[in-house]
Scaffold this active site. Structure first.
Site, PDB file in Angstrom:
ATOM      1  N   SER A  30      -3.385 -55.339 -21.086  1.00 29.14           N
ATOM      2  CA  SER A  30      -2.362 -54.631 -21.849  1.00 29.14           C
ATOM      3  C   SER A  30      -1.322 -55.541 -22.479  1.00 29.14           C
ATOM      4  O   SER A  30      -0.583 -55.104 -23.360  1.00 29.14           O
ATOM      5  CB  SER A  30      -1.645 -53.613 -20.949  1.00 29.14           C
ATOM      6  OG  SER A  30      -2.533 -52.620 -20.514  1.00 29.14           O
ATOM      7  N   GLU A  70      17.424 -41.149 -15.220  1.00 32.10           N
ATOM      8  CA  GLU A  70      16.839 -41.417 -13.861  1.00 32.10           C
ATOM      9  C   GLU A  70      16.375 -42.796 -13.325  1.00 32.10           C
ATOM     10  O   GLU A  70      16.585 -43.733 -13.990  1.00 32.10           O
ATOM     11  CB  GLU A  70      15.676 -40.442 -13.655  1.00 32.10           C
ATOM     12  CG  GLU A  70      15.074 -40.830 -12.440  1.00 32.10           C
ATOM     13  CD  GLU A  70      13.801 -40.203 -12.056  1.00 32.10           C
ATOM     14  OE1 GLU A  70      13.441 -40.537 -10.958  1.00 32.10           O
ATOM     15  OE2 GLU A  70      13.198 -39.466 -12.816  1.00 32.10           O
ATOM     16  N   HIS A 102      -6.388 -50.226 -24.994  1.00 29.14           N
ATOM     17  CA  HIS A 102      -7.747 -50.494 -24.526  1.00 29.14           C
ATOM     18  C   HIS A 102      -8.291 -49.223 -23.915  1.00 29.14           C
ATOM     19  O   HIS A 102      -7.589 -48.217 -23.781  1.00 29.14           O
ATOM     20  CB  HIS A 102      -7.743 -51.618 -23.473  1.00 29.14           C
ATOM     21  CG  HIS A 102      -6.798 -51.346 -22.336  1.00 29.14           C
ATOM     22  ND1 HIS A 102      -7.055 -50.408 -21.365  1.00 29.14           N
ATOM     23  CD2 HIS A 102      -5.573 -51.850 -22.034  1.00 29.14           C
ATOM     24  CE1 HIS A 102      -6.040 -50.353 -20.512  1.00 29.14           C
ATOM     25  NE2 HIS A 102      -5.120 -51.224 -20.899  1.00 29.14           N
TER      26      HIS A 102
END
Length: 517
Positions: free
Chosen positions: A110, A284, A372
């Site tokens: 990635s 958060e 990918h």
């Protein structure tokens, strides 16, 4: 107990009735094809406007098989057979294929892919924001090999910019937008080897706060990498893994706040309540929870984050660039948890729809793609309307056991019971965390190497067609928006300027923990 044979027979009988009456009439299919043809003919009138806004949706690990399965799931969540359903991305008029290999890897990771579709340059696996001249983990190969991203090009052109992710904000995908690192794992200085620190390399969290100091919106996980080592987390006070990691003792949140221009307001938000209370809104702490596990009261959805980001970024009359990552699609697949992965994909598609409702195809180019694929598949001659998480309608003709339609080529779902493949009819294969069977045992399932789809709409979207190298994508977005090196065709568009007064700077650091794949 009902035998598997009877269960499968019942399943087949039920699903046959799901064929809608209208689909039995040839006229239905002919009319549908004619309408599609008319829509396609309209595309001859190309949209060559200058894109004021650019939105890139990145489904991490969202291969074509994941897109198809998510489409079916979306339909089945609305009580339809599923196959005929249209995802929001299905409605985009232009589709291409992207070749995802890294310069040194046939099956990519990635980081190298993020450098390609954000910086326009293919790179080695494990590296972000640098060319292939940089070797992974070798700090001394970084200097002089840095490459900038489309986010930087947009910022330099006076646009507002933002990053929204369901993973950590210093994870592989978002980090390529702002960082230059020989190793994607260098989240904070705590994860860096002494030689890299001695050679002057900076961790990715540090670079987030210093490389592009005026990013208007940052939403995602990774809070612990922003705080001094062992600092107690604001939300998970007793969780040692949630504590700060920084060895340099820096509080990067305070540093980020100190950078804000005088004409802007800054907010550090860590929960959904604060997100929605902001005007115009915000939240958060660590990697976000899977959508199926999300606390609807305290944790914001990807759709909510995208809506808030666009509201903030739209304040700039010069437009914006927004990167949105559905990052936990990838995590679900790596864990062999197809149900988690596909629900993440459906939520990202909902966010795509939300963004589409808030923008116009006349001035906003929107691209949806993946970095990918995964070794994820579904098959087994399942009948129409079969639950995407259900069984195939036959037993294996080899071991005489049932099998689910969804399977993985490798991963943690490989199980042998008494020397044989596990009988899935004896387990809850519809459970949220069920790990689908795999052919090869691995603790974590791997990426796939095939091409991924690229969906596009808006100005110059027609430039995304056919089969392309992955690094082509940001060049198209830049050309459409007249930013970066692609300004000659629209010289009248100013390439300078600053964000409008009154803009918001927003840092949303979500969950303190993260999973790297």
């Amino acid at each position: 107990m009902i035998s598997p044979f009877l269960v499968l027979a019942i399943s087949t009988c039920v699903t046959t009735s799901l064929v809608p009456e209208k689909e039995k009439d040839p006229k239905y299919w002919r009319d549908q094809a004619q309408q599609t043809l008319k829509n396609a003919l309209k595309l001859q009138n190309l949209n060559t406007n200058v894109a004021k806004n650019v939105i890139l949706f990145l489904g991490d690990g969202m291969g074509v098989s994941t897109v198809t399965a998510a489409r079916i799931l979306k339909g089945q969540l609305h009580h339809s057979p599923g196959e005929e359903t249209r995802l929001e991305m299905d409605k985009f008029p232009y589709v291409a294929l992207s070749k995802t290999y890294n310069t040194n890897a046939q099956v990519p990771d990635s980081a190298g892919t993020a450098t390609a579709y954000l910086c326009g340059v293919k790179a080695n696996e494990g590296t972000v924001g640098v060319s292939a001249a940089t070797q992974r983990s070798h700090c001394n190969t970084t200097q002089g090999n840095e490459v900038t991203s489309v986010l930087r090009w947009a910022k330099d052109a006076g646009k507002s910019v933002g990053i929204v992710t369901t993973t950590r904000v210093n994870h592989a995908t978002p980090s390529a937008a702002y960082a230059h690192s020989a190793d994607r794992d260098w989240y904070s200085d705590n994860e860096m080897p002494p030689e890299a620190l001695n050679q002057g390399c900076k961790d990715i969290a540090y670079q987030l706060m210093h490389n592009i100091k005026d990013i208007e919106v940052i939403m995602g996980g990774g809070r612990k990498y922003m705080f001094p080592k062992n600092r107690t987390d604001v939300e998970y006070e007793i969780d040692e893994k949630a504590r700060g990691t920084r060895l340099d003792g820096l509080n990067l949140i305070d540093i980020w706040k100190s950078f804000k221009p005088r004409h802007k307001h800054s907010h550090y938000i860590w929960n959904r309540t604060e997100l929605l209370a902001l005007d115009p809104s915000l939240f958060e702490p660590g990697d976000m929870q899977y959508e199926l596990n999300r606390n609807n009261v305290t944790d914001p959805s990807l759709s909510e984050m995208v809506e808030m980001a666009i509201k903030i970024l739209s304040k700039n009359p010069k437009g914006f660039f927004l990167l949105v990552e559905g990052g936990r699609i990838d995590h679900g697949h790596h864990e062999g948890k197809a149900k988690q992965a596909l629900h993440e994909a459906v939520e990202m598609d909902q966010a795509i729809g939300r963004a589409g409702a808030m923008t116009s195809v006349e001035d906003t180019i929107t691209v949806v793609t993946a970095d990918h694929s995964h070794v994820f598949t579904f098959g087994g001659y399942t009948p129409r309307g079969n639950s995407i998480f259900g069984l195939a309608p036959m037993l294996s003709d080899t071991d005489k056991k049932p099998f689910t339609a969804i399977l993985y080529g490798n991963g943690p779902g490989y199980k042998v019971v008494d020397g044989e493949r596990e009988n899935v009819s004896m387990v809850d294969y519809a459970h949220n965390n069920y790990q689908a069977q795999s052919a090869v045992p691995l603790r974590h399932e791997t990426h796939g190497g095939e091409d991924v789809a690229v969906f596009a709409k808006g100005p110059m979207a027609h430039l995304l067609h056919g089969v392309h190298e992955q690094n082509y994508i940001p060049h198209v977005m830049a050309y459409a928006a007249c930013i970066g090196a692609n300004r000659d065709h629209c010289a009248s568009v100013s390439s300078s300027g600053s964000s409008s007064p009154g803009s918001l700077l927003l840092l949303l650091a979500l969950l303190p923990l993260g999973i790297l794949f």
